[in-house]
Design an enzyme around this catalytic site. Structure first.
Site, PDB file in Angstrom:
ATOM      1  N   SER A 114     105.287   2.376  67.832  1.00 34.78           N
ATOM      2  CA  SER A 114     104.389   1.247  67.630  1.00 34.78           C
ATOM      3  C   SER A 114     104.226   0.405  68.899  1.00 34.78           C
ATOM      4  CB  SER A 114     104.894   0.410  66.462  1.00 34.78           C
ATOM      5  OG  SER A 114     103.957  -0.586  66.148  1.00 34.78           O
ATOM      6  N   HIS A 115     104.657  -0.847  68.835  1.00 35.61           N
ATOM      7  CA  HIS A 115     104.430  -1.789  69.931  1.00 35.61           C
ATOM      8  C   HIS A 115     105.579  -1.788  70.937  1.00 35.61           C
ATOM      9  CE1 HIS A 115     106.527  -3.388  66.518  1.00 35.61           C
ATOM     10  NE2 HIS A 115     107.166  -4.191  67.337  1.00 35.61           N
ATOM     11  N   ASP A 279      97.747  -2.519  69.032  1.00 35.21           N
ATOM     12  CA  ASP A 279      99.037  -2.143  69.614  1.00 35.21           C
ATOM     13  C   ASP A 279      99.121  -0.656  69.937  1.00 35.21           C
ATOM     14  OD1 ASP A 279      99.142  -1.253  66.991  1.00 35.21           O
ATOM     15  OD2 ASP A 279     101.320  -1.455  66.891  1.00 35.21           O
ATOM     16  N   ASP A 281     100.124   2.084  68.480  1.00 35.08           N
ATOM     17  CA  ASP A 281      99.642   3.114  67.552  1.00 35.08           C
ATOM     18  C   ASP A 281      98.428   2.664  66.738  1.00 35.08           C
ATOM     19  OD1 ASP A 281     101.262   1.261  66.235  1.00 35.08           O
ATOM     20  OD2 ASP A 281     101.743   2.659  64.631  1.00 35.08           O
ATOM     21  N   ASP A 283      97.749   0.065  64.698  1.00 34.25           N
ATOM     22  CA  ASP A 283      97.744  -0.550  63.370  1.00 34.25           C
ATOM     23  C   ASP A 283      97.778  -2.080  63.406  1.00 34.25           C
ATOM     24  OD1 ASP A 283     100.365  -0.645  64.175  1.00 34.25           O
ATOM     25  OD2 ASP A 283     101.200   0.288  62.366  1.00 34.25           O
ATOM     26  N   ARG A 284      98.135  -2.655  64.544  1.00 34.42           N
ATOM     27  CA  ARG A 284      98.159  -4.125  64.614  1.00 34.42           C
ATOM     28  C   ARG A 284      96.871  -4.671  65.214  1.00 34.42           C
ATOM     29  NH1 ARG A 284     104.131  -6.372  66.142  1.00 34.42           N
ATOM     30  NH2 ARG A 284     105.223  -5.219  64.513  1.00 34.42           N
ATOM     31  N   LYS A 378      98.437  -0.589  57.848  1.00 39.32           N
ATOM     32  CA  LYS A 378      97.626  -1.657  58.399  1.00 39.32           C
ATOM     33  C   LYS A 378      96.713  -1.051  59.448  1.00 39.32           C
ATOM     34  CE  LYS A 378     101.510  -3.209  61.272  1.00 39.32           C
ATOM     35  NZ  LYS A 378     102.633  -2.492  60.699  1.00 39.32           N
TER      36      LYS A 378
END
Ligand code: G6P
Ligand code: ZN
Length: 545
Positions: A114-115, A279, A281, A283-284, A378
């Site tokens: 992710s982030h 982010d 991947d 999703d944010r 998300k």
């Protein structure tokens, strides 16, 4: 000729999936058999694996391609019938969720941390999503962890590496491998939800400026196709659009601290009307207007209040949900719309049951996550398009929309202070101390307010009746203010303590006051209660959002 090979292995004892899969430093994943053990532990949980279809892709970070080759060989040896793999190994998390649902796959494997920073010295991660497109439930991840502690062999094969760079069809041990366009299906989904015609007209207005920051991560190709090719945004307004294995050395977390160039553009004199970032991947999301930052909690509330303006949600919402530490702003909208607002623990997976049971349409978290029932993750670009669609309909600035929202519903002032890299023992001290206060806190006064409830949040899932305990320490005040302490579930070294503070203001004269100032007395009360600084030696928070 490839054949199934059984490899003897011994367990690693640290493969417990966290809030969002297994995340570790790249060097940990590079240990012999480390990834293989985990993948086999997942496969051994999936009764319907033989003959199934799986989706595989990642955020493009270092080790993504190597991991995919390992998964291809293992999937073939374990009897999977078909793999759908994103070109160059690229698939955003929401795109994987969509592909699983669209092609009725058994599940998907997402390679991402992710982030978290990437590169040789950064982090890597792997996560399994189930057939609803959402993160595996805890019942499954618990089994994976149990398997990983007793594994003694895994299955693989000695195939030649598959070329991931071109769209192609191939096969290994009879398993079909399709390297697919990473973006097309997802872009079509977005076009089916939003009014692209109206958004295109808005983008064409010379006075409407926009800047999207893909943070050298996975949303680059998605933004280029959707915002660029389909909506007419020029390439120089989509910054850091090429995914890099180390995210250009940056930290692919869309917040005011890490999206520097975007923030500079958005807080300049001639700032564009709209700015956003996503982010690692995809999703944010972070949403900005000219000289204006929209908190994720306010964003969720504003999307809920305006959902009827969007083609996909014009018939109304079935309900909404937010994670416990997310501000209560969306609850006020739900009340007005006569909808239930569910309060879940932190982690997107807790929305899955509510979405599957059609109890909610929209949901979101303070951690820059917003989404809906269109997928089971998300979705960063979805949130960007939702905002653009609202702007295209309302023809107002972001600042005007936010201010009007506060006038209508009041303002939930909100901040999160993160204390990172805390010694695990010190973090434990803080939480033991907090636990010891719970019973005697009700009725106590801090910052001129009285505590009504102090507890450690427990969630009773209304759909499957499962119970999740220990989800964050809450001090709830009679006037609606909240002080919440939680340990992060996504870090890879030491502990991170998150402190969440909220105060509701109904006096319009105070809406433009500075957040940290408004919350100062509650922040002081939080230190008096939690002793975070005293017990950890951390004098100031590392990140404030
Ligand atoms: C991941 C999950 C989110 C969750 C976040 C919490 O990003 O996908 O659903 O809100 O982690 O992170 P934390 O570090 O606070 O546990
Ligand atoms: Zn993410």
């Amino acid at each position: 000729m490839s054949k199934v090979i059984l490899v003897e292995t011994s367990p690693f004892l640290d493969q417990k999936p966290g809030t969002s899969g297994l995340r570790k430093q790249v060097t940990v994943f590079q240990q012999e058999n480390y990834l293989e053990n985990f993948v086999q532990s997942v496969f051994d949980c999936l009764k319907e694996l033989k003959g199934s279809t799986l989706v595989v892709g990642g955020d493009g970070r270092y080790y993504n391609r190597e991991a995919i080759q390992i998964i291809i060989s293992m999937a073939a040896a374990n009897g999977v019938e078909k793999l759908l793999i994103g070109q160059a190994g690229i698939l955003s998390t929401p795109a994987v969720s969509h592909l699983i649902r669209k092609y009725k796959a058994l599940g998907g494997i997402i390679l991402s941390a992710s982030h978290n920073p990437g590169g040789k010295d950064g982090d890597f991660g792997i996560k399994y999503n189930a057939s609803n497109g959402g993160p595996a439930p805890e019942s499954l991840t618990d089994k994976v962890f149990a398997n990983s502690k007793s594994i003694s062999q895994y299955k693989t094969t000695n195939n030649d590496a598959i070329d991931l760079e071109q769209l192609s069809h191939s096969s290994v041990l009879g398993m079909q491998i399709e390297v697919i366009d990473s973006v097309a299906d997802y872009a079509d989904l977005m076009e089916s939800l939003f009014d692209f015609g109206k958004i295109r007209d808005l983008m064409a207005k010379p006075e409407f400026g926009i800047c999207f920051d893909a943070m050298s991560a996975v949303t680059g190709p998605y933004a280029t196709e959707i915002l660029g090719n389909r909506l007419g945004v020029s390439a120089n307004n989509i910054i850091r659009a090429v995914p890099l294995e180390d995210f250009g050395g940056g930290h692919p977390d869309p917040n005011l601290a890490h999206a520097k160039e975007l923030v500079e553009r958005m807080f300049a004199n001639n700032a564009p009307a709209f700015g956003a970032a996503s982010d690692g991947d995809g999703d944010r999301n972070m949403i900005l207007g000219a000289n204006c930052y929209v908190t994720p909690s306010d964003s969720l509330a504003i999307l809920a209040a305006n959902a009827h303006l969007i083609p996909a949600y014009k018939d109304g919402l079935t309900g909404v949900a937010r994670s416990m530490p997310t501000s209560q702003a969306v609850d006020r909208v739900a009340e007005r719309l006569n909808l239930t607002s569910y309060e879940t623990p932190t982690g997107w997976k807790f929305f899955g049951n509510l979405l599957d049971a059609n109890k909610i349409t929209l949901c979101g978290e303070e951690s820059f996550g917003t989404g809906s029932d269109h997928v089971r993750e998300k979705d960063g670009l979805w949130a960007v398009l939702f905002w653009l669609n609202i702007l295209a309909v309302k023809q107002q600035s972001i600042k005007e929309i936010v201010s009007e929202h506060w006038k209508e519903y009041g303002r939930n002032f909100y901040t999160r202070h993160d204390f990172e890299g805390v010694e695990t023992e010190d973090a434990d001290k803080v939480f033991t101390h907090l636990e010891s206060l719970l019973e005697k806190s009700a009725g106590k006064k801090y910052a001129g307010r009285t505590i009504s409830i102090a507890d450690n949040f427990t969630y009773h899932d209304p759909i499957d009746a499962s119970v999740s305990t220990n989800q964050g320490i809450r001090f709830l005040f009679e006037d609606g203010a909240r002080i919440i302490f939680r340990k992060s579930g996504t870090g890879t070294s030491g502990a991170t303590i998150r402190l969440y503070i909220e105060h509701f203001e109904s006096n319009a004269a105070k809406f433009e006051d500075e957040t940290q100032e408004v919350l100062r007395d509650l922040l002081e009360a939080a230190e008096e209660i939690g002793q975070v600084k005293a017990l950890t030696g951390k004098v100031i928070a590392d990140v404030i959002t």
